[in-house]
Design an enzyme around this catalytic site. Structure first.
Site, PDB file in Angstrom:
ATOM      1  N   GLU A  56       0.775  -1.623   0.065  1.00 47.51           N
ATOM      2  CA  GLU A  56       0.170  -0.395  -0.100  1.00 47.51           C
ATOM      3  C   GLU A  56       0.476   1.411  -0.271  1.00 47.51           C
ATOM      4  OE1 GLU A  56      -4.011  -1.808   1.795  1.00 47.51           O
ATOM      5  OE2 GLU A  56      -2.646  -0.365   2.310  1.00 47.51           O
ATOM      6  N   CYS A 110      -1.146   5.260  10.155  1.00 47.52           N
ATOM      7  CA  CYS A 110      -0.525   4.216  10.990  1.00 47.52           C
ATOM      8  C   CYS A 110      -0.427   2.955  11.827  1.00 47.52           C
ATOM      9  CB  CYS A 110       0.476   4.605  12.185  1.00 47.52           C
ATOM     10  SG  CYS A 110       1.941   5.694  12.042  1.00 47.52           S
ATOM     11  N   LEU A 123      12.825   5.744  17.119  1.00 46.69           N
ATOM     12  CA  LEU A 123      13.667   5.791  18.047  1.00 46.69           C
ATOM     13  C   LEU A 123      12.423   5.220  20.021  1.00 46.69           C
ATOM     14  CD1 LEU A 123      16.456   6.807  18.945  1.00 46.69           C
ATOM     15  CD2 LEU A 123      15.302   8.700  20.455  1.00 46.69           C
ATOM     16  N   CYS A 178       8.906  -5.353  15.319  1.00 47.48           N
ATOM     17  CA  CYS A 178       8.412  -4.089  16.025  1.00 47.48           C
ATOM     18  C   CYS A 178       7.167  -4.311  17.020  1.00 47.48           C
ATOM     19  CB  CYS A 178       8.079  -2.469  16.451  1.00 47.48           C
ATOM     20  SG  CYS A 178      10.389  -2.084  15.532  1.00 47.48           S
ATOM     21  N   CYS A 207       3.270   8.003   1.032  1.00 48.66           N
ATOM     22  CA  CYS A 207       4.044   7.306   1.307  1.00 48.66           C
ATOM     23  C   CYS A 207       4.268   5.760   1.432  1.00 48.66           C
ATOM     24  CB  CYS A 207       3.385   7.557   3.176  1.00 48.66           C
ATOM     25  SG  CYS A 207       3.698   6.381   4.622  1.00 48.66           S
ATOM     26  N   CYS A 234       3.902  -2.801  16.185  1.00 45.32           N
ATOM     27  CA  CYS A 234       3.656  -2.492  14.346  1.00 45.32           C
ATOM     28  C   CYS A 234       2.774  -3.892  13.709  1.00 45.32           C
ATOM     29  CB  CYS A 234       5.167  -2.540  14.198  1.00 45.32           C
ATOM     30  SG  CYS A 234       4.454  -2.468  11.674  1.00 45.32           S
ATOM     31  N   CYS A 265       7.293  -7.663   6.303  1.00 46.03           N
ATOM     32  CA  CYS A 265       8.925  -6.782   7.610  1.00 46.03           C
ATOM     33  C   CYS A 265       9.049  -7.744   8.288  1.00 46.03           C
ATOM     34  CB  CYS A 265       7.965  -5.478   8.159  1.00 46.03           C
ATOM     35  SG  CYS A 265       9.877  -4.553   9.122  1.00 46.03           S
TER      36      CYS A 265
HETATM   37  N1  SAH Z   1      10.736   0.600   9.700  1.00 44.89           N
HETATM   38  C1  SAH Z   1      10.550   1.760   8.722  1.00 44.89           C
HETATM   39  C2  SAH Z   1       9.359   2.508   8.132  1.00 44.89           C
HETATM   40  C3  SAH Z   1       8.337   2.063   8.022  1.00 44.89           C
HETATM   41  S1  SAH Z   1       6.939   2.345   9.551  1.00 44.89           S
HETATM   42  C4  SAH Z   1      10.740   2.044  10.378  1.00 44.89           C
HETATM   43  O1  SAH Z   1      10.482   1.545  11.019  1.00 44.89           O
HETATM   44  O2  SAH Z   1      10.896   3.384  10.655  1.00 44.89           O
HETATM   45  C5  SAH Z   1       6.864   4.448  10.267  1.00 44.89           C
HETATM   46  C6  SAH Z   1       7.173   4.292  11.222  1.00 44.89           C
HETATM   47  O3  SAH Z   1       5.741   3.917  11.886  1.00 44.89           O
HETATM   48  C7  SAH Z   1       7.732   3.716  12.330  1.00 44.89           C
HETATM   49  O4  SAH Z   1       8.383   5.157  12.955  1.00 44.89           O
HETATM   50  C8  SAH Z   1       7.046   3.105  12.992  1.00 44.89           C
HETATM   51  O5  SAH Z   1       7.512   2.858  14.323  1.00 44.89           O
HETATM   52  C9  SAH Z   1       5.510   3.378  12.436  1.00 44.89           C
HETATM   53  N2  SAH Z   1       4.388   2.623  12.866  1.00 44.89           N
HETATM   54  C10 SAH Z   1       3.452   1.755  13.066  1.00 44.89           C
HETATM   55  N3  SAH Z   1       2.806   1.231  13.747  1.00 44.89           N
HETATM   56  C11 SAH Z   1       2.416   1.889  14.359  1.00 44.89           C
HETATM   57  C12 SAH Z   1       1.384   2.855  14.911  1.00 44.89           C
HETATM   58  N4  SAH Z   1       0.331   1.494  15.105  1.00 44.89           N
HETATM   59  N5  SAH Z   1       0.964   3.624  15.142  1.00 44.89           N
HETATM   60  C13 SAH Z   1       1.756   4.617  15.227  1.00 44.89           C
HETATM   61  N6  SAH Z   1       2.739   4.211  14.549  1.00 44.89           N
HETATM   62  C14 SAH Z   1       3.865   3.453  14.154  1.00 44.89           C
END
Ligand code: SAH
Length: 355
Positions: free
Chosen positions: A91, A334, A216, A115, A104, A118, A111
């Site tokens: 997407e 997100c 971070l 995390c 975006c 996520c 992935c």
């Molecule tokens: N892998 C990369 C880019 C993809 S995610 C990274 O981790 O930076 C882009 C951002 O969205 C990251 O900061 C991730 O931690 C955040 N993210 C993922 N799931 C989320 C959620 N449910 N709510 C808010 N931010 C989220």
């Protein structure tokens, strides 16, 4: 299957042409057709001879993403579901603001970084995207724009970890940013977000001029290790040490993303710890209130808690961006992507508001 010509870098295409006794300037012409005029067939390339068009068609395909779905939010955010040649899907999210139009994009299907908060992590890594598939997200979503509207900014904040797919991502960045034969979006308007892969960050900053964003999410190794397994490989010290040494031009800053998780990383003490960590680094912090998804086990803090956290950062002299969710109603915020695409990639994460 013939290789997709959009997957090759400028150098690779030039090498192919040299091998076939064609002048080097043809590489530029072909790429202008592909990335500026968005040609979908070699026959459209009317400044090339018929013989040359046939030669290209014998050796390459011009593949395209398939637009499976397009959903528009009440706030103007548009989410695209693109199908890839092998049945996987990804997407992209188009985010209109007053003076900019940001896209975006994803760099992997799924992935592998796991995390904890996520939704994309649940999928695991399906595969890396090719350079052509990364660039095509820009080309295909541009096709839907009316009149003289253009994408002004690109963020690599969709599904996947761009720096774990370094070669394809950097070829795609070359195409997105080149003004002569590429899409021509200035690297100052392109931001790559990473979980914090130290060697690749160093390489990226040496090789490109795109903006860097680092996820971070926690001010201590203990908590970051729980939320982001990658922290066990590259600790906060290693990551921030690398940031301190990066050749960041004057007036430029590294963005640190911090997803606020209720009762986990949102206390005033943690805000102070975060401010301390970033001292001496030209930085700004994007505070992203967590976007809940079913089964995540995390929650979004209340508005007062969010405000308290942000106020402490401000008091400590940290520059912050306050982002509010965009495209909530179409699951484009997100961690909400692909929510309803059960049976395919079930969910993906895009930081629509993390820019
Ligand atoms: N892998 C990369 C880019 C993809 S995610 C990274 O981790 O930076 C882009 C951002 O969205 C990251 O900061 C991730 O931690 C955040 N993210 C993922 N799931 C989320 C959620 N449910 N709510 C808010 N931010 C989220």
């Amino acid at each position: 299957m013939k290789p997709n010509i959009k997957d090759s870098s400028f150098k690779e295409l030039a090498a192919f042409l040299e091998e076939h006794k064609q002048p080097a300037y043809r590489a530029k012409q072909i790429r202008q057709w592909l990335f500026q005029k968005r040609a979908t067939a070699f026959d459209e390339m009317t400044n090339l001879s018929g013989a040359m068009r046939r030669q290209l068609a014998d050796n390459f395909a011009i593949s395209r993403l398939q637009t499976l779905r397009r959903a528009e939010s009440s706030d103007g955010t548009v989410k695209f579901l693109f199908g890839l040649g092998d049945g996987a899907s990804i997407e992209s999210v188009l985010i209109p603001e007053v003076h900019r139009l940001t896209l975006c994009i994803s760099t992997q299907a799924g992935c592998g970084f796991g995390c904890a908060f996520c939704a994309t992590a649940v999928l695991g890594l399906k595969r890396n995207l090719t350079a052509g598939e990364i660039v095509d997200q820009v080309l295909e979503s541009s096709r839907t724009l009316s009149g003289n509207r253009r994408i002004t900014h690109v963020v690599l904040m969709g599904m996947g970890e761009p720096l774990a797919n370094y070669a394809q991502t950097s070829t795609a960045l070359e195409t997105i940013t080149d003004g002569e034969w590429g899409i021509g979006i200035s690297p100052r308007r392109v931001t790559l977000s990473t979980v914090g892969l130290v060697p690749q960050i160093e390489k990226l900053m040496e090789q490109t001029r795109v903006n860097l964003a680092i996820s971070l999410h926690a001010p201590t190794n203990e908590l970051r290790g729980e939320l982001m397994p990658v922290n066990r490989k590259y600790s906060l010290e290693q990551l921030l040490d690398c940031c301190r040494k990066l050749p960041i031009p004057r007036r430029k800053r590294i963005t640190f993303e911090y997803v606020l998780l209720g009762g986990v990383n949102d206390s005033e003490q943690q805000a102070r710890q975060l401010a301390r960590l970033l001292r001496g680094i030209p930085s700004k912090v994007n505070v992203i209130p967590f976007n809940p998804h079913p089964g995540s086990g995390f929650s979004r803090p209340g508005p007062q808690q969010i405000e308290r956290f942000e106020n402490v950062l401000r008091e400590e002299g940290v520059q912050i961006n306050v982002r509010r969710p965009r495209g909530d109603d179409i699951q484009a915020a997100c961690g909400q992507l692909q929510g309803e695409e059960a049976g395919r990639l079930r969910r993906g994460g895009v930081a629509a508001e993390a820019i």
